[in-house]
Design a protein around this motif. Structure first.
Motif, PDB file in Angstrom:
ATOM      1  N   THR A   1     -22.469 -32.506  -4.493  1.00  0.00           N
ATOM      2  CA  THR A   1     -23.390 -31.515  -3.960  1.00  0.00           C
ATOM      3  C   THR A   1     -24.740 -32.194  -3.735  1.00  0.00           C
TER       4      THR A   1
ATOM      5  N   LYS B   1     -24.665 -19.463  -2.547  1.00  0.00           N
ATOM      6  CA  LYS B   1     -24.328 -20.172  -3.781  1.00  0.00           C
ATOM      7  C   LYS B   1     -24.774 -21.612  -3.615  1.00  0.00           C
TER       8      LYS B   1
ATOM      9  N   THR C   1     -24.054 -24.390  -4.843  1.00  0.00           N
ATOM     10  CA  THR C   1     -23.097 -25.503  -4.780  1.00  0.00           C
ATOM     11  C   THR C   1     -22.663 -25.817  -3.349  1.00  0.00           C
TER      12      THR C   1
END
Lengths: 301, 325
Positions: free
Chosen positions: A183, B321, B323
């Protein structure tokens, strides 16, 4: 016409970064915009080198300018943007967030990632203190002409993207991290391995784009070689050259010679292709049917 | 919370209003709005009638004039603002600072919303737009997480509107020229992204290739459904990998996040899809209206209410979100 070196779009190690700007002090360019444009996570790695680079460039008689980040979302990024004005150097606004922080009355520049598509926006920015605007690379020559005329009436110098991979998109998402199954928060600086961006090909293996962290660039290098006379006639004040890791100082010299009138159209393109074989060039946003087009390419029968 | 629904045609507007939309957004049938597709949108008379119909039924109409005017031709966009005002629109949605300046000057009583195309992604710039042009609402770009949206709302009086359903823009809106690089047509200038005029499907030895502007960005077996070749959701190779490097061909569905978005202080929930049919619009609107009504009444949210609208299509909550990034 003048030459402006735009902010480096890539993530280079601090030493390479410093050496680049040290060398640039000797290059035949008029103005250098530096600082972090793409990703705030990169800045701490070379932040301490910035004052030295600014000093070297100023001492060499060049105008030094600091860029704002292209997309400001986090509190840390808001603070970085707010702190720019305190550096005592002209700021290039690449996200309008910077306008919220610049002291009133202080002149500023506007970079190519701000959407200046028309006279209304140009006039509004001029009323706030814009002195120089590098137009978005997407604009066609007809718009450049109109805006250069409007800029002349308002005391705003108009600059146009001259050379380098085109900044096509910016996102909240880091594609380099995603490619490595990470990420953005845990990117481990995957973009550092690709000093000119990572080539992205189509399913036919055709080169198309380049990924650079949260940014998406063109595969082709925009090259204003064949457009210089038209841009000069339009009243464009400067061409912007975007840093690349190979042959950049030679590129600055080649553009300088072209602007001085000592070499004809086609010189830059042929030199680029000779020195960096396989480079694909484009100038389609200015005059072609699409951005990727290249005016010197043979017409498709 | 206010449900803001798309209407690509007068029929879709009426369907959305009847299905319970609090608000409908639409645009004129020209390059002044960012969904400039053939056969879509409203002429001047249709807009006037549409606004009158919505007002009769207690709904509001927002007119999107959210492309960036062409240098030398700004009058087309100025006229769109004037005409939206005269049609009785409750607000106009703008992205271009030059247009915001024009609208604030020419129509000081007209309510201004900041389009997602302006990519205003933090409280500083949102408050700056409010202070400079009197902007009352901002449509937030699809790059923010729910906590970030809450933080923005804590620092601004400007209402926030967020996308909850439909197409997902992967890049910061209004700052993407992928489409004009490949096709010559741009979201910012022409109001189109990955335009159908540049799409071609090709039979390649039993596989079906989808091309945009001559670039092959999807390949499926002949009997498989071929997704529309949107650039950022295309299939590419980089390094040793081949796949959807930017985003999968997915849509946004944040229905289950509605309670969190409400807690985050969001005023309005926006549904994407002005190119969709009136029956689709009506169905989505009905479901979202049911959801917010349940929420207001303290009842639990109906589960998976939109599954049948997304048959075979993958869904994501996108940047909401963290992520995702």
């Amino acid at each position: 016409m003048e030459l402006t070196v735009g902010p480096n779009q890539f993530f280079w190690p601090a030493e390479k970064w410093s050496a680049f700007y040290r060398d640039l002090a000797e290059a035949p360019v008029d103005r250098v915009v530096l600082g972090e444009l793409v990703c705030s996570k990169r800045l701490p790695f070379y932040q301490d080198c910035i004052p030295e680079a600014l000093a070297a460039l100023t001492e060499a008689g060049k105008e030094a300018v600091l860029t704002s980040l292209a997309l400001v979302t986090l509190n840390r990024e808001r603070k970085l943007t707010a702190d720019l004005a305190a550096m005592g150097v002209t700021v290039e606004v690449n996200d309008l967030t910077a306008l919220a922080h610049l002291p009133k009355g202080l002149g500023f520049h506007v970079g190519p990632l701000v959407n200046v598509y028309n006279e209304g926006t140009l006039a509004w920015l001029a009323s706030l203190g814009a002195k120089r605007i590098c137009l978005p690379p997407e604009l066609p020559l007809a718009s450049v002409e109109t805006l250069a005329r409007a800029g002349a009436g308002l005391g705003v110098a108009i600059e146009v993207w001259g050379h380098g991979r085109l900044p096509l998109a910016i996102s909240g998402r880091c594609y380099h991290a995603r490619l490595h199954k990470r990420t953005k928060d845990n990117c481990q600086f995957a973009c550092e391995d690709d000093s000119d961006g990572l080539e992205v090909r189509t399913l036919d293996g055709q080169p198309f784009m380049a990924m650079n962290g949260v940014q998406t660039l063109s595969d082709s290098y925009a090259c204003a070689d064949y457009q210089i006379e038209a841009l000069a006639a339009a009243g464009v004040a400067a061409l912007r050259l975007s840093p690349q890791s190979q042959g950049f100082f030679r590129l600055c010299q080649t553009y300088r010679e072209r602007l001085n009138g000592t070499s004809p159209a086609g010189t830059i393109a042929s030199e680029v292709l000779r020195r960096l074989p396989g480079t694909r060039l484009s100038d389609g946003f200015l005059t072609g049917p699409s951005g990727v087009s290249w005016s010197a390419a043979p017409a498709i029968p | 919370m206010e449900i803001v629904c798309p209407a690509g045609t007068p029929a879709a507007l009426r369907a959305a209003v009847k299905a319970g939309a609090h608000t409908v957004y639409c645009g004129f049938n020209d390059e002044t709005n960012a969904r400039n597709f053939p056969g879509l949108n409203f002429d001047r008379e249709e807009m006037r009638m549409g606004v009158a119909f919505a007002h009769t039924h207690g709904a509001k109409v927002l007119v999107a004039i959210n492309t960036f005017p062409r240098a030398g031709d700004q009058s087309i966009w100025h006229r769109a603002i004037d005409d939206a005002r005269h049609s009785g629109a409750d607000a106009i949605i703008l992205a271009d600072p030059g247009l915001l300046a024009y609208a604030a000057r020419a129509h000081p009583d007209l309510r201004l919303h900041l389009s997602v195309q302006a990519a205003a992604a933090n409280a500083d710039i949102i408050n700056f737009y409010a202070g400079t042009f009197g902007v009352k609402r901002v449509v937030l770009p699809r790059v923010l997480s729910v906590p970030e949206i809450a933080a923005i709302n804590a620092e601004t009086e400007v209402e926030t509107e967020v996308f909850v359903f439909g197409g997902l823009c992967v890049m910061a809106e209004g700052r993407c020229s992928l489409s004009s690089y490949a096709t010559g047509l741009s979201p910012n200038m022409n109001g189109v992204c990955s335009p159908a005029s540049h799409v071609e499907y090709r039979d390649d030895n039993g596989a079906l290739d989808a091309q945009l502007g001559g670039y092959t960005i999807h390949r499926v077996a002949k009997d498989e459904p071929a997704p529309y070749p949107t650039l950022c959701k295309g299939c590419f190779s980089a390094g040793s990998q081949t796949g959807h490097l930017f985003e999968d061909p997915v849509s946004l569905n944040a229905e289950q996040l509605i309670p969190q978005l409400q807690k985050a202080g969001v005023t309005a929930l926006k549904i994407e899809g002005r190119q969709r049919s009136k029956s689709y619009v009506a169905q989505v609107v009905r479901n979202f209206r049911t959801a917010v009504d349940a929420l207001e009444a303290g009842r639990p949210l109906p589960q998976g209410m939109l599954t049948r609208l997304s048959e075979g299509q993958a869904m994501t909550t996108g940047a909401y979100k963290k992520t995702w990034r």
